[in-house]
Design a protein around this motif. Sequence first.
Motif, PDB file in Angstrom:
ATOM      1  N   UNK A 267       0.873  -1.169   0.000  1.00  0.00           N
ATOM      2  CA  UNK A 267       0.000   0.000   0.000  1.00  0.00           C
ATOM      3  C   UNK A 267       0.910   1.218   0.000  1.00  0.00           C
ATOM      4  N   UNK A 268       0.865   1.997  -1.080  1.00  0.00           N
ATOM      5  CA  UNK A 268       1.763   3.130  -1.225  1.00  0.00           C
ATOM      6  C   UNK A 268       1.019   4.451  -1.265  1.00  0.00           C
TER       7      UNK A 268
ATOM      8  N   UNK B 105      -8.335 -20.861  -7.994  1.00  0.00           N
ATOM      9  CA  UNK B 105      -8.938 -19.530  -8.160  1.00  0.00           C
ATOM     10  C   UNK B 105      -9.521 -19.043  -6.835  1.00  0.00           C
ATOM     11  N   UNK B 106     -10.228 -19.918  -6.140  1.00  0.00           N
ATOM     12  CA  UNK B 106     -10.826 -19.549  -4.847  1.00  0.00           C
ATOM     13  C   UNK B 106      -9.756 -19.199  -3.819  1.00  0.00           C
ATOM     14  N   UNK B 107      -8.671 -19.969  -3.826  1.00  0.00           N
ATOM     15  CA  UNK B 107      -7.561 -19.720  -2.896  1.00  0.00           C
ATOM     16  C   UNK B 107      -6.925 -18.352  -3.170  1.00  0.00           C
ATOM     17  N   UNK B 108      -6.674 -18.053  -4.446  1.00  0.00           N
ATOM     18  CA  UNK B 108      -6.063 -16.770  -4.806  1.00  0.00           C
ATOM     19  C   UNK B 108      -7.016 -15.608  -4.544  1.00  0.00           C
ATOM     20  N   UNK B 109      -8.309 -15.852  -4.733  1.00  0.00           N
ATOM     21  CA  UNK B 109      -9.283 -14.777  -4.514  1.00  0.00           C
ATOM     22  C   UNK B 109      -9.366 -14.407  -3.030  1.00  0.00           C
ATOM     23  N   UNK B 110      -9.187 -15.400  -2.149  1.00  0.00           N
ATOM     24  CA  UNK B 110      -9.148 -15.109  -0.711  1.00  0.00           C
ATOM     25  C   UNK B 110      -7.943 -14.221  -0.380  1.00  0.00           C
ATOM     26  N   UNK B 111      -6.816 -14.496  -1.058  1.00  0.00           N
ATOM     27  CA  UNK B 111      -5.629 -13.645  -0.889  1.00  0.00           C
ATOM     28  C   UNK B 111      -5.944 -12.218  -1.337  1.00  0.00           C
ATOM     29  N   UNK B 112      -6.634 -12.113  -2.499  1.00  0.00           N
ATOM     30  CA  UNK B 112      -6.986 -10.781  -3.012  1.00  0.00           C
ATOM     31  C   UNK B 112      -7.910 -10.050  -2.040  1.00  0.00           C
ATOM     32  N   UNK B 113      -8.912 -10.751  -1.502  1.00  0.00           N
ATOM     33  CA  UNK B 113      -9.849 -10.112  -0.564  1.00  0.00           C
ATOM     34  C   UNK B 113      -9.118  -9.611   0.682  1.00  0.00           C
TER      35      UNK B 113
ATOM     36  N   UNK C 213      -5.939  -2.813   2.150  1.00  0.00           N
ATOM     37  CA  UNK C 213      -5.761  -1.590   1.374  1.00  0.00           C
ATOM     38  C   UNK C 213      -6.781  -0.525   1.807  1.00  0.00           C
ATOM     39  N   UNK C 214      -7.993  -0.972   2.077  1.00  0.00           N
ATOM     40  CA  UNK C 214      -9.069  -0.025   2.410  1.00  0.00           C
ATOM     41  C   UNK C 214      -9.051   0.410   3.868  1.00  0.00           C
ATOM     42  N   UNK C 215      -8.613  -0.477   4.758  1.00  0.00           N
ATOM     43  CA  UNK C 215      -8.826  -0.200   6.183  1.00  0.00           C
ATOM     44  C   UNK C 215      -7.555  -0.028   7.012  1.00  0.00           C
ATOM     45  N   UNK C 216      -6.395  -0.431   6.497  1.00  0.00           N
ATOM     46  CA  UNK C 216      -5.175  -0.267   7.298  1.00  0.00           C
ATOM     47  C   UNK C 216      -4.630   1.153   7.151  1.00  0.00           C
ATOM     48  N   UNK C 217      -3.883   1.586   8.155  1.00  0.00           N
ATOM     49  CA  UNK C 217      -3.328   2.937   8.146  1.00  0.00           C
ATOM     50  C   UNK C 217      -1.868   2.912   7.705  1.00  0.00           C
ATOM     51  N   UNK C 218      -1.467   3.931   6.961  1.00  0.00           N
ATOM     52  CA  UNK C 218      -0.069   4.086   6.577  1.00  0.00           C
ATOM     53  C   UNK C 218       0.356   3.204   5.425  1.00  0.00           C
ATOM     54  N   UNK C 219       1.598   3.398   5.021  1.00  0.00           N
ATOM     55  CA  UNK C 219       2.160   2.656   3.888  1.00  0.00           C
ATOM     56  C   UNK C 219       2.875   1.411   4.412  1.00  0.00           C
TER      57      UNK C 219
ATOM     58  N   UNK D 204       3.708  -3.220   3.579  1.00  0.00           N
ATOM     59  CA  UNK D 204       3.587  -4.420   2.742  1.00  0.00           C
ATOM     60  C   UNK D 204       2.292  -5.137   3.085  1.00  0.00           C
ATOM     61  N   UNK D 205       1.544  -5.528   2.037  1.00  0.00           N
ATOM     62  CA  UNK D 205       0.276  -6.223   2.233  1.00  0.00           C
ATOM     63  C   UNK D 205       0.351  -7.700   1.856  1.00  0.00           C
ATOM     64  N   UNK D 206       1.348  -8.055   1.046  1.00  0.00           N
ATOM     65  CA  UNK D 206       1.445  -9.447   0.554  1.00  0.00           C
ATOM     66  C   UNK D 206       2.886  -9.727   0.118  1.00  0.00           C
TER      67      UNK D 206
END
Length: 506
Positions: free
Chosen positions: A64-65, A187-195, A201-207, A209-211
């Motif tokens: 998150x940048x 696909x389901x496994x990767x989509x859980x990673x994306x979620x 990205x939406x709720x954490x504060x500051x910059x 690493x997310x993944x």
Amino acid sequence: MINLLHLVQLRAHCKLKGWCLRVKEIFIERREKILRIAIKSNNELIESIVEENNNEPIIGEIYKGKIKNILPAINSIFVDIGLDKEGYMYYSEELKAKGIKKGEEILVEVIKEPINDKGAKLTSKVSIPGKYVVLNCYEKGINFSKRIEDNEKKNIILNNIKPLENASITIRTEGINVDLVELNDEINKLYKEFENIDNKMKHSLGQKKLYGEDLSLIKILNNSDKNETTKIYVDTDIDFEKIEMFVRGKENIKLEKHDNFRNLFDFYGLEKELLKLRHNKVNLPCGGYIVIDKTEAMYVIDINTGKNIKERNFNKTILETNLEAAKEIGKQIRLRNLSGIIVIDFIDMRDKSQKDIVMDALKESLKSDKGNIKIFPFTQLDLVQIARKRQGKSVYEYMEEKCTLCKGRGMILKLSYIAGLIKNDIVRMKEENSIGCFHIELDNLYKDRVNEDMFNFIKEIEALDKEIYLTYVDNIEGYKIEPLIFQGQKDNLKDYKVSVIEKYTH
């Protein structure tokens, strides 16, 4: 352990079918800031990877940048990703159309690691790779690899896979022939990673690493072959639990926890094999040899005929040497984990058909390095250029450091690496022979650094509770160590004993 009867039956079945049974071993050794992975195929070391947690971005990590600056004149955007150096990315027409602004938060992926004073290269086209599928964040639709040409199979997949919300699916080349259930599971496994990424990205504060934890390990596990019998060795409970979930239901993969007092790499002889890779000369079966050198900008590999004089026809000698070199180079690139630009100087070949044969051999030797490598055609000077994506550190970066005495023109073993080797020897001799007294010889090159912080050196070699005698000598390869059994040995070295004050004073 892998059942012996099962192996015998499997070998017989493969022989009947005309298949080649491959037995792969993956060794995973984890320390506080270092993850080391070594891979053997049919008992031959074929690949080594080192990841070091040093607070620097790695290719494939997602952050998150926050946009710090936009410079239209050079089409560049500089992004704060929460680390010491800002990353940068191309100010594309797509981003211009979106009206992206300074101060805006943005999801980015690392596509090139930082070099010298230059930060990491980033992209806003963020993806999460799997074995059969790639998930593209904040895009739409179902796409296929350009290599997939079977329209019938494409239609079957399109009719059996549902599009995702806020993420597109790209079916990789290997995904076209896989079972639909397995494809949907990934696909389901990767989509859980994306979620999970989307939520942070939406709720954490500051910059931040997310993944991207243990990307090298994930990639190796994803690339495991169903036609291989694979044995995985780990030395931590965390890795055992993580990998156990991954291999569940896969009969061709066995997992074992290493509980011996010796380090995993030391116990299985991998440390000695990796140390051999410091030598830049590799002999070929024909009598020729290759030399691997590192410059500031690239790796250069030179081929020589050497003692290959058995052929009277010089053209045959050249072809044979180049052909063996091409096969060996593919192996050495993976073994040493070379990345960036690699230039190969083959022996001159006037016959184009010979160049084609050598190029085919080079491509075949690097075939298993999926998605990491691009090989360019021969130049007029018989040079071949290779571009290889970085994945972890090369053996040189992990083991070596610049020599201070020759002002950085030579390379020596890192003191931290030597400390690890000494620790292995001390642990082994202590457990096998109940010895707690040792004489260590170190190269004089390390004298000042060790003496400046004796406590931490003794701590790193796990010898705070041992009797240590330390001397410095010139021109040895790193260190020597011997157990001290007799009092006479200790008396002769009494002036070099590390005192209790030195051990316990910071």
